[in-house]
Enzyme design. Structure first.
Site, PDB file in Angstrom:
ATOM      1  N   CYS A 145       0.908  -1.231  -0.073  1.00 11.65           N
ATOM      2  CA  CYS A 145      -0.035  -0.009  -0.152  1.00 11.65           C
ATOM      3  C   CYS A 145       0.877   1.287   0.050  1.00 11.65           C
ATOM      4  O   CYS A 145       0.607   2.459  -0.442  1.00 11.65           O
ATOM      5  CB  CYS A 145      -0.821   0.020   1.263  1.00 11.65           C
ATOM      6  SG  CYS A 145      -0.280  -0.061   2.653  1.00 11.65           S
ATOM      7  N   LYS A 194       1.026   5.986   4.577  1.00 12.28           N
ATOM      8  CA  LYS A 194       1.484   6.683   5.656  1.00 12.28           C
ATOM      9  C   LYS A 194       1.335   5.565   6.773  1.00 12.28           C
ATOM     10  O   LYS A 194       0.443   4.845   6.712  1.00 12.28           O
ATOM     11  CB  LYS A 194       0.548   7.742   5.970  1.00 12.28           C
ATOM     12  CG  LYS A 194       1.473   9.061   5.335  1.00 12.28           C
ATOM     13  CD  LYS A 194       0.178  10.261   5.453  1.00 12.28           C
ATOM     14  CE  LYS A 194       0.297  10.958   6.916  1.00 12.28           C
ATOM     15  NZ  LYS A 194      -0.065  12.231   6.863  1.00 12.28           N
ATOM     16  N   ASP A 250       0.123  22.020  15.109  1.00  9.43           N
ATOM     17  CA  ASP A 250       0.042  22.688  13.867  1.00  9.43           C
ATOM     18  C   ASP A 250       0.819  21.911  12.644  1.00  9.43           C
ATOM     19  O   ASP A 250       1.517  20.646  12.938  1.00  9.43           O
ATOM     20  CB  ASP A 250       0.908  24.031  14.155  1.00  9.43           C
ATOM     21  CG  ASP A 250       0.568  24.880  15.256  1.00  9.43           C
ATOM     22  OD1 ASP A 250      -0.658  25.437  14.838  1.00  9.43           O
ATOM     23  OD2 ASP A 250       0.541  24.778  16.577  1.00  9.43           O
ATOM     24  N   ASP A 251       0.593  22.433  11.532  1.00 12.48           N
ATOM     25  CA  ASP A 251       1.038  21.714  10.035  1.00 12.48           C
ATOM     26  C   ASP A 251       2.545  21.805  10.122  1.00 12.48           C
ATOM     27  O   ASP A 251       3.096  21.091   9.319  1.00 12.48           O
ATOM     28  CB  ASP A 251       0.224  22.203   8.818  1.00 12.48           C
ATOM     29  CG  ASP A 251      -1.186  21.931   9.265  1.00 12.48           C
ATOM     30  OD1 ASP A 251      -1.377  20.864   9.517  1.00 12.48           O
ATOM     31  OD2 ASP A 251      -1.904  22.755   8.983  1.00 12.48           O
ATOM     32  N   ASP A 292      19.860  14.630   4.607  1.00 10.36           N
ATOM     33  CA  ASP A 292      20.331  13.387   3.903  1.00 10.36           C
ATOM     34  C   ASP A 292      19.182  12.233   4.045  1.00 10.36           C
ATOM     35  O   ASP A 292      18.456  12.261   5.320  1.00 10.36           O
ATOM     36  CB  ASP A 292      21.575  12.740   4.629  1.00 10.36           C
ATOM     37  CG  ASP A 292      22.717  13.401   4.439  1.00 10.36           C
ATOM     38  OD1 ASP A 292      23.128  13.276   3.201  1.00 10.36           O
ATOM     39  OD2 ASP A 292      23.275  14.132   5.206  1.00 10.36           O
ATOM     40  N   GLY A 332       8.055  15.210  11.113  1.00  7.30           N
ATOM     41  CA  GLY A 332       8.577  14.788  10.120  1.00  7.30           C
ATOM     42  C   GLY A 332       7.414  14.068   9.467  1.00  7.30           C
ATOM     43  O   GLY A 332       6.344  14.463   9.337  1.00  7.30           O
ATOM     44  N   SER A 362       6.256   9.906   7.894  1.00  9.46           N
ATOM     45  CA  SER A 362       6.574   8.308   7.944  1.00  9.46           C
ATOM     46  C   SER A 362       5.796   7.648   7.216  1.00  9.46           C
ATOM     47  O   SER A 362       4.506   7.786   6.853  1.00  9.46           O
ATOM     48  CB  SER A 362       6.622   7.696   9.355  1.00  9.46           C
ATOM     49  OG  SER A 362       5.609   7.939   9.938  1.00  9.46           O
TER      50      SER A 362
END
Ligand SMILES: Cc1cc2nc3c(=O)[nH]c(=O)nc-3n(C[C@H](O)[C@H](O)[C@H](O)COP(=O)(O)OP(=O)(O)OC[C@H]3O[C@@H](n4cnc5c(N)ncnc54)[C@H](O)[C@@H]3O)c2cc1C
Length: 754
Positions: A418, A421, A450-451, A468, A541, A543
């Site tokens: 899939c 996220k 917040d975004d 990196d 971040g 994921s």
């Protein structure tokens, strides 16, 4: 690295790389169970094969001949390998605790961690004796004992405590080796006095009369004083004391007594026998916890057998089968321990005694048979078959019940592919578990809804940024997270900046929700371990799940603009300092092909885990003129960037460039990183290419590094003091590797000299 669209459904955790687990790993390598992820936690990367140890001590084998390299074996099994020692079990939460990393979770646990002689009851044993296990510690002390013997004068007394097969074999093999050492040194071997102490009234009590007599004779022939009914109660620096009050001179003492159990299985609440060994049923499964298996010395069988590697070896295939069956929810098979087994006990001098039931025999030919059997056993692990994925799948169908495998594969495939996220529940739980940090210049961080993160740049500072991202080259998410963080921070340190905040981007392999959560947590916890001491804060971040583990960080750093290091700062006369050894590119290319020794890879990982932070501070203190971190372009590539920007030439003292252990071997075997061909295009930058390219280390100058060291120019007057301080700070490989000259060759600015 696992690259797979198949989800991880179950975690099988192997503790200890003992004689049974090596065969479990080999079998799983040939017959993988889709969706079953294997992790090996081992205190030793090279696990000793007990049958050959006395031969190693006697000098008949070298280290690699009698140790199984768990690095390539784990890679063959597609297993994650964690170099750590288990200290605690949490059976309720199904977790294993080791120091220096988060607890490791399991669905199925198998323990094959061996035993060690029962030293705790004898005061002085840990301090003064060479205790036969752990073997690595024993071998270190054995090296020292050889030096002590060589340096000694007059009689030197050695006491061996323990009259079992291990004690007898060690007495004979240590004697042989020390005699040879002394003879080669033109010294008198007769000044060595050996005693063998045993608390019973005979040696080799688990063997027949004939074997006992033969060894009693051999010991007498070799002038080893056999002291029976001598129970040792204390060991001091130069003597052993026995329960009947005797004090026996002993300048060295070797301890090979009965096996004792580790304390953690009992403390965790596993069923154990009177001596603390894990009680298992005929299926090698704990009698108290059906998700735990135990084998080898650490296990206590319903029909007890002597603590011997032979039994652990025989348990391997049954254990493999039962671990597969347990993972697939099938009924288990029984292990039937043989009553009689052929024991081949060596006398040290390439001669052996055979023992089976009431039979005994001896001869040189028996040693030859033993040697052949032992080498064949080792060959199975050090000479692993080449297998591609398709072949492995074919094998997989033959292993247990095909329907059950398909069922597990179906679950495994269900959530694969899939690329989505990571679920918000997983993410928020992981965030909760991570330590929270704040700083004034992080106005909005990851604890706000917040975004985006909002960062302030304090007065008098500017912000430097770098990003990196790379695929995992090791399957250990915790260590990979830490290495990736070090790698990313290197760019900021190379600018003379201090890290302020980071954003992380992670891809974790498809899996059950709990498994995805653990992997993501381990990855971020690894990164946090490096970030925490720097004061940098993780502010956000992204994921996702994917076919393979990958991780990256964007690092924001702060620096006083007048103090920033640029590549253009090198000055004529500067000396070049490199803080870490090079060779990670070739070593990990070799590791992927199972051609790198476990200890090389393990050490390379330790250097990559070493932060550049203190090195950067030290280079600042000694007024480095320019700095860079050595990463993907290799040493020459990064140095060329500096020389071109600074309009100078550079000389590399190739003999001084520190190399990681094994890097020369893997390069000599023709194994280079896939980035090497791009890097080597820069050879035109080398002024004396014809001569330089003949040097054995030449290819390593182009080897791409991960989390490499800092390369800096330092005023010549400061370089040595800086180097001394770097070494004190733990950068043991730091070296002055070159010098800066006035520019004469704009296109070929690098000269390589010896
Ligand atoms: C000198 C000597 C000679 C011997 N010769 C023979 C012989 O010829 N034949 C024979 O059959 N037996 C022999 N034995 C006995 C034999 O060594 C043991 O019975 C055998 O090693 C037990 O095997 P195992 O698989 O249970 O564990 P081991 O072989 O001891 O392996 C245990 C593994 O677990 C790892 N480990 C240990 N603790 C932890 C932890 N807490 N966390 C993570 N990893 C851990 C270790 O690093 C090791 O890799 C000898 C013993 C000695 C001392």
């Amino acid at each position: 690295m696992q690259t797979s669209n198949i989800s991880v459904v179950k975690d099988l955790l192997l503790v200890g790389g003992g004689h049974a687990h090596v065969s479990v790993l080999r079998k799983f390598g040939m017959q993988p169970v889709p969706g079953l992820r294997i992790t090996l936690i081992t205190r030793d990367i090279h696990t000793p094969y007990s049958g050959m140890l006395p031969g190693y001590i006697a000098g008949h084998y070298d280290y690699d001949e009698c140790h199984i390299d768990l690095g390539p074996l784990a890679r063959f099994a597609r297993a994650r390998i964690y170099h750590a020692e288990v200290e605690k079990l949490d059976l309720n939460n199904k977790q294993v605790h080791v120091s220096g990393r988060p607890p490791v979770t399991y669905d199925l646990l198998s323990i094959n961690s061996g035993s060690r002689p029962s030293v705790v009851t004898v005061p002085g044993a840990e301090e003064y004796a060479l205790v036969a296990k752990p073997i690595d510690v024993f071998l270190q002390r054995w090296e020292k004992l050889q030096q002590r013997v060589l340096a000694s004068r007059g009689n030197f007394n050695i006491a061996i405590i323990g009259g079992g097969a291990g004690g007898v074999e060690l007495a004979l093999s240590t004697q042989l080796r020390l005699h040879t050492l002394l003879k080669n040194n033109h010294d008198d071997p007769k000044r060595l006095k050996f005693s063998l102490l045993t608390q019973g009234d005979r040696i080799l009590s688990t063997h027949n009369n004939g074997v006992q007599k033969r060894f009693t004779r051999v010991l007498a022939e070799r002038k080893i004083n056999l002291l029976m009914n001598h129970s040792v109660v204390e060991i001091t620096e130069h003597a052993v004391k026995t329960s009947n009050g005797e004090v026996i001179d002993a300048d060295a003492c070797i301890f090979v007594t009965n096996a004792s159990a580790p304390s953690w299985p009992k403390q965790a609440g596993l069923d154990v026998d009177d001596e603390g060994f894990i009680q298992v049923n005929r299926s090698l499964q704990s009698t108290s916890h059906e998700d735990v298996f135990a084998v080898g010395d650490v296990a206590s069988l319903p029909d007890p057998r002597p603590k011997s590697g032979v039994f652990a070896v025989r348990q391997g295939p049954v254990l493999t089968n039962n671990l597969q069956r347990s993972a697939l929810g099938q009924s288990l098979k029984h292990y039937r321990a043989q009553k009689n087994f052929l024991g081949l006990i060596s006398t040290g001098d390439q001669y052996a005694v055979a023992s089976r039931g009431s039979l005994s025999l001896e001869g040189k030919w028996l040693w030859k048979i033993k040697d052949w059997i032992d080498r064949e056993f080792m060959r199975k692990f050090n000479d692993l078959p080449e297998m591609d994925e398709a072949e492995a799948e074919v094998f997989a169908t033959g292993l247990a019940d095909e329907t059950a495998i398909k069922e597990l594969s179906t679950i495994a495939m269900r959530c694969g592919g899939c690329g989505a996220k990571v679920g918000s529940g997983v993410l928020s739980r992981v965030m909760q578990r991570l330590p929270k940090h704040s700083r004034d210049d992080v106005l909005i961080g990851r604890d706000s809804p917040d975004d985006s993160a909002m960062l302030a740049v304090p007065d008098g500072k500017v912000m430097v940024q770098s990003v990196d991202y790379f695929r995992a080259f090791i399957d250990d998410a915790f260590q990979f997270g830490a290495i990736a963080a070090n790698h990313a921070l290197g760019d900021v340190y190379a600018m003379g900046a201090e890290p302020q905040s980071v954003l992380a981007i992670a891809t974790v392999p498809y899996g059950r929700e709990k498994i995805v959560e653990e992997t993501l947590y381990e990855l971020l916890a690894g990164a946090m371990r490096i970030l925490e001491p720097t004061g940098a804060v993780l502010v956000g971040g992204h994921s996702a799940e994917g076919a393979e583990l990958a991780f990256g960080l964007t690092v924001n750093g702060l620096v006083d603009p007048s103090k920033v290091w640029r590549k253009e700062g090198l000055k004529e006369g500067d000396l070049l300092v490199l803080t870490k050894p090079i060779g990670t590119g070739t070593l990990f290319a070799a590791d992927m092909r199972r051609k790198a020794k476990g200890r090389w890879v393990d050490y390379a990982i330790q250097t990559m885990l070493h932060s550049n932070q203190q090195a950067a501070h030290c280079l600042q203190k000694y007024q480095a003129t320019s700095c860079t971190d050595v990463t993907g372009f290799g040493l020459v590539g990064h140095l060329v960037e500096m020389t071109r920007a600074s309009n100078v030439d550079a000389e590399i003292f190739i003999q001084q460039v520190p190399m990681l252990d094994g890097a020369r071997d893997t390069v000599a075997a023709g194994i280079l990183s896939s980035l090497q061909p791009q890097n080597i295009r820069l050879r035109r930058a080398i002024h004396n290419i014809d001569e330089a390219s003949k040097h054995v280390d030449y290819p390593l100058l182009f080897d791409p590094q991960t989390a490499g060291g800092l390369l800096a120019g330092l005023p010549a007057d400061n370089a040595q003091a800086c180097l001394n301080e770097l070494k004190q700070l733990g950068y043991h490989h730091a070296c002055i590797i070159g010098k800066i000259h006035a520019q004469c060759e704009q296109l070929s600015p690098i000269k390589i000299t010896s």
